[in-house]
Design a protein around this motif. Sequence first.
Motif, PDB file in Angstrom:
ATOM      1  N   SER A 118       0.761  -1.221  -0.261  1.00  0.00           N
ATOM      2  CA  SER A 118       0.217  -0.161   0.433  1.00  0.00           C
ATOM      3  C   SER A 118       1.199   1.240  -0.378  1.00  0.00           C
ATOM      4  CB  SER A 118      -0.912  -0.168   1.646  1.00  0.00           C
ATOM      5  OG  SER A 118       0.252   0.254   2.396  1.00  0.00           O
ATOM      6  N   ASN A 119       0.085   2.217   0.074  1.00  0.00           N
ATOM      7  CA  ASN A 119       1.123   3.682   0.501  1.00  0.00           C
ATOM      8  C   ASN A 119       1.899   3.715   1.168  1.00  0.00           C
ATOM      9  OD1 ASN A 119      -1.086   4.459  -1.969  1.00  0.00           O
ATOM     10  ND2 ASN A 119      -1.410   6.160  -0.451  1.00  0.00           N
ATOM     11  N   CYS A 120       1.197   2.649   2.210  1.00  0.00           N
ATOM     12  CA  CYS A 120       2.284   3.023   3.599  1.00  0.00           C
ATOM     13  C   CYS A 120       3.724   2.221   3.595  1.00  0.00           C
ATOM     14  CB  CYS A 120       1.447   2.402   4.683  1.00  0.00           C
ATOM     15  SG  CYS A 120      -0.352   2.542   5.378  1.00  0.00           S
ATOM     16  N   GLY A 121       3.056   1.342   2.470  1.00  0.00           N
ATOM     17  CA  GLY A 121       5.192   0.945   2.416  1.00  0.00           C
ATOM     18  C   GLY A 121       5.873   1.807   1.459  1.00  0.00           C
ATOM     19  N   SER A 122       5.939   2.547   0.974  1.00  0.00           N
ATOM     20  CA  SER A 122       6.230   3.275   0.262  1.00  0.00           C
ATOM     21  C   SER A 122       6.567   4.704   0.856  1.00  0.00           C
ATOM     22  CB  SER A 122       5.397   3.847  -0.976  1.00  0.00           C
ATOM     23  OG  SER A 122       4.775   4.647  -1.479  1.00  0.00           O
ATOM     24  N   PHE A 123       5.694   5.054   2.143  1.00  0.00           N
ATOM     25  CA  PHE A 123       5.794   6.506   2.272  1.00  0.00           C
ATOM     26  C   PHE A 123       7.763   6.904   3.101  1.00  0.00           C
ATOM     27  CE2 PHE A 123       6.042   9.868   6.258  1.00  0.00           C
ATOM     28  CZ  PHE A 123       5.511  10.754   5.019  1.00  0.00           C
ATOM     29  N   PRO A 124       8.495   8.443   2.910  1.00  0.00           N
ATOM     30  CA  PRO A 124       7.787   8.817   2.456  1.00  0.00           C
ATOM     31  C   PRO A 124       8.009   8.851   0.559  1.00  0.00           C
ATOM     32  CG  PRO A 124       9.707   9.906   3.639  1.00  0.00           C
ATOM     33  CD  PRO A 124       9.436   8.668   3.807  1.00  0.00           C
ATOM     34  N   LEU A 125       7.115   8.682  -0.447  1.00  0.00           N
ATOM     35  CA  LEU A 125       8.130   9.094  -1.618  1.00  0.00           C
ATOM     36  C   LEU A 125       8.701   9.583  -2.325  1.00  0.00           C
ATOM     37  CD1 LEU A 125       8.006   6.817  -4.166  1.00  0.00           C
ATOM     38  CD2 LEU A 125       6.213   7.364  -4.613  1.00  0.00           C
ATOM     39  N   HIS A 126       7.798  11.332  -2.195  1.00  0.00           N
ATOM     40  CA  HIS A 126       8.462  12.331  -2.548  1.00  0.00           C
ATOM     41  C   HIS A 126       7.664  13.414  -1.598  1.00  0.00           C
ATOM     42  CE1 HIS A 126       4.956  12.739  -3.974  1.00  0.00           C
ATOM     43  NE2 HIS A 126       4.359  11.882  -5.101  1.00  0.00           N
ATOM     44  N   ARG A 127       8.356  14.703  -1.996  1.00  0.00           N
ATOM     45  CA  ARG A 127       8.465  16.266  -0.997  1.00  0.00           C
ATOM     46  C   ARG A 127       6.632  16.619  -0.779  1.00  0.00           C
ATOM     47  NH1 ARG A 127      11.877  20.690  -1.458  1.00  0.00           N
ATOM     48  NH2 ARG A 127      12.960  19.154  -3.529  1.00  0.00           N
ATOM     49  N   GLU A 128       6.025  15.976  -1.615  1.00  0.00           N
ATOM     50  CA  GLU A 128       4.699  16.045  -1.550  1.00  0.00           C
ATOM     51  C   GLU A 128       4.221  15.489  -0.678  1.00  0.00           C
ATOM     52  OE1 GLU A 128       5.887  15.582  -4.963  1.00  0.00           O
ATOM     53  OE2 GLU A 128       5.150  17.343  -5.712  1.00  0.00           O
ATOM     54  N   ASP A 129       4.230  13.678  -0.174  1.00  0.00           N
ATOM     55  CA  ASP A 129       4.001  13.058   0.864  1.00  0.00           C
ATOM     56  C   ASP A 129       4.125  13.714   2.158  1.00  0.00           C
ATOM     57  OD1 ASP A 129       2.866  11.016  -0.854  1.00  0.00           O
ATOM     58  OD2 ASP A 129       5.042   9.542  -0.587  1.00  0.00           O
ATOM     59  N   ILE A 130       5.956  14.235   1.792  1.00  0.00           N
ATOM     60  CA  ILE A 130       5.862  14.955   3.199  1.00  0.00           C
ATOM     61  C   ILE A 130       5.374  15.959   3.722  1.00  0.00           C
ATOM     62  CG2 ILE A 130       7.957  15.960   4.435  1.00  0.00           C
ATOM     63  CD1 ILE A 130       9.909  14.684   2.801  1.00  0.00           C
ATOM     64  N   GLU A 131       5.488  17.008   3.019  1.00  0.00           N
ATOM     65  CA  GLU A 131       4.727  18.781   2.768  1.00  0.00           C
ATOM     66  C   GLU A 131       2.520  17.757   3.447  1.00  0.00           C
ATOM     67  OE1 GLU A 131       4.601  20.427  -0.745  1.00  0.00           O
ATOM     68  OE2 GLU A 131       6.755  21.058   0.280  1.00  0.00           O
ATOM     69  N   ARG A 132       2.197  16.495   2.413  1.00  0.00           N
ATOM     70  CA  ARG A 132       0.688  16.896   2.370  1.00  0.00           C
ATOM     71  C   ARG A 132       0.855  16.004   4.269  1.00  0.00           C
ATOM     72  NH1 ARG A 132      -0.013  11.801  -0.530  1.00  0.00           N
ATOM     73  NH2 ARG A 132      -0.934  13.647  -2.718  1.00  0.00           N
ATOM     74  N   TYR A 133       1.483  15.743   5.057  1.00  0.00           N
ATOM     75  CA  TYR A 133       1.109  14.985   6.497  1.00  0.00           C
ATOM     76  C   TYR A 133       1.428  15.958   6.693  1.00  0.00           C
ATOM     77  CZ  TYR A 133      -1.460  11.087   3.827  1.00  0.00           C
ATOM     78  OH  TYR A 133      -2.251  11.118   2.642  1.00  0.00           O
ATOM     79  N   SER A 134       2.823  16.559   7.128  1.00  0.00           N
ATOM     80  CA  SER A 134       3.178  17.802   7.937  1.00  0.00           C
ATOM     81  C   SER A 134       4.289  16.799   8.567  1.00  0.00           C
ATOM     82  CB  SER A 134       1.816  18.606   8.592  1.00  0.00           C
ATOM     83  OG  SER A 134       1.506  19.603   7.747  1.00  0.00           O
ATOM     84  N   CYS A 135       5.154  15.812   7.673  1.00  0.00           N
ATOM     85  CA  CYS A 135       6.077  15.150   8.557  1.00  0.00           C
ATOM     86  C   CYS A 135       7.482  16.138   9.250  1.00  0.00           C
ATOM     87  CB  CYS A 135       6.564  14.144   7.302  1.00  0.00           C
ATOM     88  SG  CYS A 135       7.372  12.694   8.026  1.00  0.00           S
ATOM     89  N   PRO A 136       7.525  15.429  10.389  1.00  0.00           N
ATOM     90  CA  PRO A 136       8.533  16.128  11.149  1.00  0.00           C
ATOM     91  C   PRO A 136       9.563  15.484  11.135  1.00  0.00           C
ATOM     92  CG  PRO A 136       7.023  14.952  12.990  1.00  0.00           C
ATOM     93  CD  PRO A 136       6.277  14.138  11.298  1.00  0.00           C
TER      94      PRO A 136
END
Length: 155
Positions: A118-136
């Motif tokens: 799933s998406n979970c196994g690929s996080f973070p794939l790119h900058r948008e992933d990090i920004e979408r979820y405000s990953c610290p």
Amino acid sequence: MRQRFARWAAGALIFSAHALVPIAPVLASLVFWRKRYVLDYTGTVRKARRHIAAMQKGPALHYFQDVAGRVQQVPEHIEGECVQCGNCCMNHECMFLEPAGPEKFQCGIYHSPFRKASNCGSFPLHREDIERYSCPSYFVVAGAKPVIPIYPARC
């Protein structure tokens, strides 16, 4: 064409998920071998509905646009490590997210092969992933060249 397929596939996934909500606790219990999803039927249905609503906000489309076709694109160089904040779990809306302490969360199905696809196994794939979820904790390294795995040629 690929964008159209991604939208169609995401829509079909969301439609199917809505249709399966009444039996979601039974399916989750069978697939992940955890009886608690059936024992807390009402709670699991509530979580499933929140999960589907969160998927509609982008993760379903992201899966079919980016994750399923990621081989065609070299990702940015990303560094960091998980701090168990739970943000990447659809901003704490994933039905499988479990508390693991103060301000800490863990995936209730982490070791499942289904999660890894799933998406979970690929996080973070790119900058948008990090920004979408405000990953610290994950970040894109500016100016760094992406690491491209090199595989031996097959004869």
